[in-house]
Design a protein around this motif. Sequence first.
Motif, mmCIF file in Angstrom:
data_model
loop_
_atom_site.group_PDB
_atom_site.id
_atom_site.type_symbol
_atom_site.label_atom_id
_atom_site.label_comp_id
_atom_site.label_asym_id
_atom_site.label_seq_id
_atom_site.Cartn_x
_atom_site.Cartn_y
_atom_site.Cartn_z
ATOM 1 N N GLU A 334 33.549 17.335 43.181
ATOM 2 C CA GLU A 334 32.609 18.081 44.020
ATOM 3 C C GLU A 334 33.291 19.278 44.687
ATOM 4 O O GLU A 334 32.753 20.395 44.700
ATOM 5 N N LYS A 335 34.496 19.065 45.219
ATOM 6 C CA LYS A 335 35.222 20.149 45.879
ATOM 7 C C LYS A 335 35.634 21.230 44.879
ATOM 8 O O LYS A 335 35.589 22.429 45.186
ATOM 9 N N LEU A 336 36.038 20.808 43.687
ATOM 10 C CA LEU A 336 36.448 21.761 42.663
ATOM 11 C C LEU A 336 35.276 22.645 42.245
ATOM 12 O O LEU A 336 35.417 23.867 42.112
ATOM 13 N N LYS A 337 34.125 22.040 42.068
ATOM 14 C CA LYS A 337 32.936 22.791 41.654
ATOM 15 C C LYS A 337 32.486 23.756 42.750
ATOM 16 O O LYS A 337 32.053 24.878 42.473
ATOM 17 N N ARG A 338 32.604 23.335 43.998
ATOM 18 C CA ARG A 338 32.131 24.146 45.119
ATOM 19 C C ARG A 338 32.846 25.494 45.200
ATOM 20 O O ARG A 338 32.233 26.519 45.496
ATOM 21 N N ILE A 339 34.144 25.500 44.919
ATOM 22 C CA ILE A 339 34.909 26.739 45.095
ATOM 23 C C ILE A 339 35.135 27.495 43.779
ATOM 24 O O ILE A 339 35.765 28.558 43.776
ATOM 25 N N ASP A 340 34.635 26.967 42.669
ATOM 26 C CA ASP A 340 34.970 27.497 41.354
ATOM 27 C C ASP A 340 34.658 28.986 41.205
ATOM 28 O O ASP A 340 35.525 29.774 40.793
ATOM 29 N N ALA A 341 33.445 29.405 41.522
ATOM 30 C CA ALA A 341 33.055 30.814 41.336
ATOM 31 C C ALA A 341 33.855 31.735 42.258
ATOM 32 O O ALA A 341 34.221 32.853 41.864
ATOM 33 N N LEU A 342 34.151 31.258 43.471
ATOM 34 C CA LEU A 342 34.915 32.085 44.406
ATOM 35 C C LEU A 342 36.348 32.295 43.924
ATOM 36 O O LEU A 342 36.893 33.395 44.019
ATOM 37 N N VAL A 343 36.962 31.241 43.386
ATOM 38 C CA VAL A 343 38.338 31.369 42.891
ATOM 39 C C VAL A 343 38.369 32.241 41.635
ATOM 40 O O VAL A 343 39.294 33.041 41.451
ATOM 41 N N ALA A 344 37.339 32.105 40.788
ATOM 42 C CA ALA A 344 37.266 32.968 39.601
ATOM 43 C C ALA A 344 37.166 34.439 40.009
ATOM 44 O O ALA A 344 37.853 35.304 39.458
ATOM 45 N N MET A 345 36.305 34.732 40.994
ATOM 46 C CA MET A 345 36.182 36.108 41.474
ATOM 47 C C MET A 345 37.467 36.570 42.157
ATOM 48 O O MET A 345 37.868 37.740 42.039
ATOM 49 N N ASP A 346 38.132 35.648 42.846
ATOM 50 C CA ASP A 346 39.423 35.964 43.452
ATOM 51 C C ASP A 346 40.396 36.461 42.384
ATOM 52 O O ASP A 346 41.145 37.423 42.601
ATOM 53 N N TRP A 347 40.374 35.826 41.206
ATOM 54 C CA TRP A 347 41.284 36.238 40.143
ATOM 55 C C TRP A 347 40.892 37.568 39.507
ATOM 56 O O TRP A 347 41.746 38.353 39.112
ATOM 57 N N VAL A 348 39.613 37.823 39.433
ATOM 58 C CA VAL A 348 39.176 39.153 38.978
ATOM 59 C C VAL A 348 39.753 40.222 39.894
ATOM 60 O O VAL A 348 40.327 41.224 39.448
ATOM 61 N N LEU A 349 39.635 39.991 41.197
ATOM 62 C CA LEU A 349 40.134 40.945 42.184
ATOM 63 C C LEU A 349 41.659 40.947 42.242
ATOM 64 O O LEU A 349 42.267 41.984 42.522
ATOM 65 N N HIS A 350 42.264 39.797 41.943
ATOM 66 C CA HIS A 350 43.724 39.711 41.911
ATOM 67 C C HIS A 350 44.289 40.676 40.862
ATOM 68 O O HIS A 350 45.300 41.355 41.107
ATOM 69 N N TYR A 351 43.655 40.756 39.714
ATOM 70 C CA TYR A 351 44.097 41.690 38.680
ATOM 71 C C TYR A 351 44.060 43.129 39.186
ATOM 72 O O TYR A 351 44.871 43.966 38.799
ATOM 73 N N LEU A 352 43.109 43.395 40.068
ATOM 74 C CA LEU A 352 42.920 44.764 40.540
ATOM 75 C C LEU A 352 43.814 45.117 41.722
ATOM 76 O O LEU A 352 43.694 46.202 42.289
ATOM 77 N N ASN A 353 44.721 44.208 42.091
ATOM 78 C CA ASN A 353 45.715 44.537 43.125
ATOM 79 C C ASN A 353 46.525 45.769 42.756
ATOM 80 O O ASN A 353 47.092 46.433 43.634
ATOM 81 N N VAL A 354 46.597 46.058 41.457
ATOM 82 C CA VAL A 354 47.373 47.224 41.010
ATOM 83 C C VAL A 354 46.792 48.534 41.538
ATOM 84 O O VAL A 354 47.449 49.573 41.464
ATOM 85 N N LEU A 355 45.600 48.487 42.081
ATOM 86 C CA LEU A 355 44.984 49.696 42.630
ATOM 87 C C LEU A 355 45.362 49.908 44.098
ATOM 88 O O LEU A 355 45.063 50.954 44.667
ATOM 89 N N LYS A 356 46.033 48.921 44.699
ATOM 90 C CA LYS A 356 46.456 49.041 46.091
ATOM 91 C C LYS A 356 47.712 49.910 46.191
ATOM 92 O O LYS A 356 48.647 49.744 45.405
ATOM 93 N N PRO A 357 47.770 50.814 47.154
ATOM 94 C CA PRO A 357 48.983 51.624 47.349
ATOM 95 C C PRO A 357 50.234 50.772 47.544
ATOM 96 O O PRO A 357 51.302 51.092 47.035
ATOM 97 N N ASP A 358 50.122 49.657 48.299
ATOM 98 C CA ASP A 358 51.250 48.758 48.533
ATOM 99 C C ASP A 358 51.798 48.187 47.236
ATOM 100 O O ASP A 358 53.008 48.058 47.055
ATOM 101 N N PHE A 359 50.875 47.822 46.352
ATOM 102 C CA PHE A 359 51.295 47.196 45.101
ATOM 103 C C PHE A 359 52.055 48.200 44.231
ATOM 104 O O PHE A 359 53.032 47.844 43.567
#
Length: 398
Positions: A334-359
């Motif tokens: 139940e807990k895994l399913k609840r956060i699944d879409a949010l963690v997937a979107m987190d990884w989409v955005l994680h890839y885009l860290n390369v657009l941050k000036p800091d990165f």
Amino acid sequence: EKEKSFMKELFEESTWQCFRKRSMGLWGHIFTLKPQVPSKQTKKFINELLNPAKKYSEQMSGVYVDRFQKYFQKQIIKIENLEHKGNNKLFKISLDKRKNKNFILKEYSTVQTDGWDRGKTEFGFISYFWKRGLRNIPEPIVYDENEHIGVYSFVKGKKLASKELKKEDIIEIANFLSKVYQAPAEDKKKFGLAKEACLTLNDYIKIIDNRITNIINYSPSGKNGRRARDFLDREIIPLAEKIKQDFYRNSLNFNEELSIDEQVIIPGDFGFHNCLVSPKGHFLLDFEYSGRDDPIRQVSHFIHQDSSKEIEKELIKFFLEECKKKLNIPDFEEKLKRIDALVAMDWVLHYLNVLKPDFIKHLQFAHEGDQDYIENLIEDRLNKAEFKLNLLKNSLNI
């Protein structure tokens, strides 16, 4: 291939790396010659070409010895600057050829502005679990807090490709996670929170919001700039908003915080990309983002992260079965399913860290301002973000 073999024999590895990094354009021209046997003229040309690179390599090796000798009692006989995709600098330090006495020296990046101490976090994690008897991690030797330098035992092994993985490998990595999760409550209090820890459900939303905030003002530049900007505006932001609204609609107790007993110590960047396999076993590496966190979050990140995308579905399923059996997480599915879409979107955005000036600053530190490398990395991360987003949309029937 013969020309390449000849070139590698012509000069030592450190010079080879120096030449390859600084002469990529000329590299292509050399290997279009394809001679059966290198001619005297070709040998002379290459030797003349490499002379400045060899001198540079020798000079840099001397500089590193002067800097790093204080961490070792015996004389350093060789230093190799290891090329890798991370944000820090890695050096293989050799003290004795006959005894094969090698160490890894890690110089941690300090250009980040978020205050996260990568070196102190990693060395603290490894030191604690080494004292608890965990031996499938590098042995911690010394950490210089002023210089942000950590020294560890050298782990020799190979990374397994996804197609090489078997159930035995899944069992080993799940066992490692189980041992780390077993740290007692009194010891857990000594650890800080993991990077982007989620002790409440609302914290998962905050991560998405923060990632978007960090790149929302991205100004298109370079060959992939326009593509990245359009992807953000047309795909990322609308879908992230929809996922957040669905999460709020279907969840309760957003701000209820996990107790210290419910929290665990997580390794952080956990997966087979940070696992070396040798006859001695499976060794886990890279704990810069470790700390206290929600136990289900590490499991979810394992199945969504980049290095897991090509693992067979049956093995992912087996990993989840092992975690459910060994990690003692109540309401696991139940807990895994609840956060699944949010963690997937987190990884989409994680890839885009390369657009941050800091990165970009991290990359310039680790790869000495190699702009071609940075542009190619941005293109690669965009491709991965688009692929991951399409998988997420399919899972949500969008």
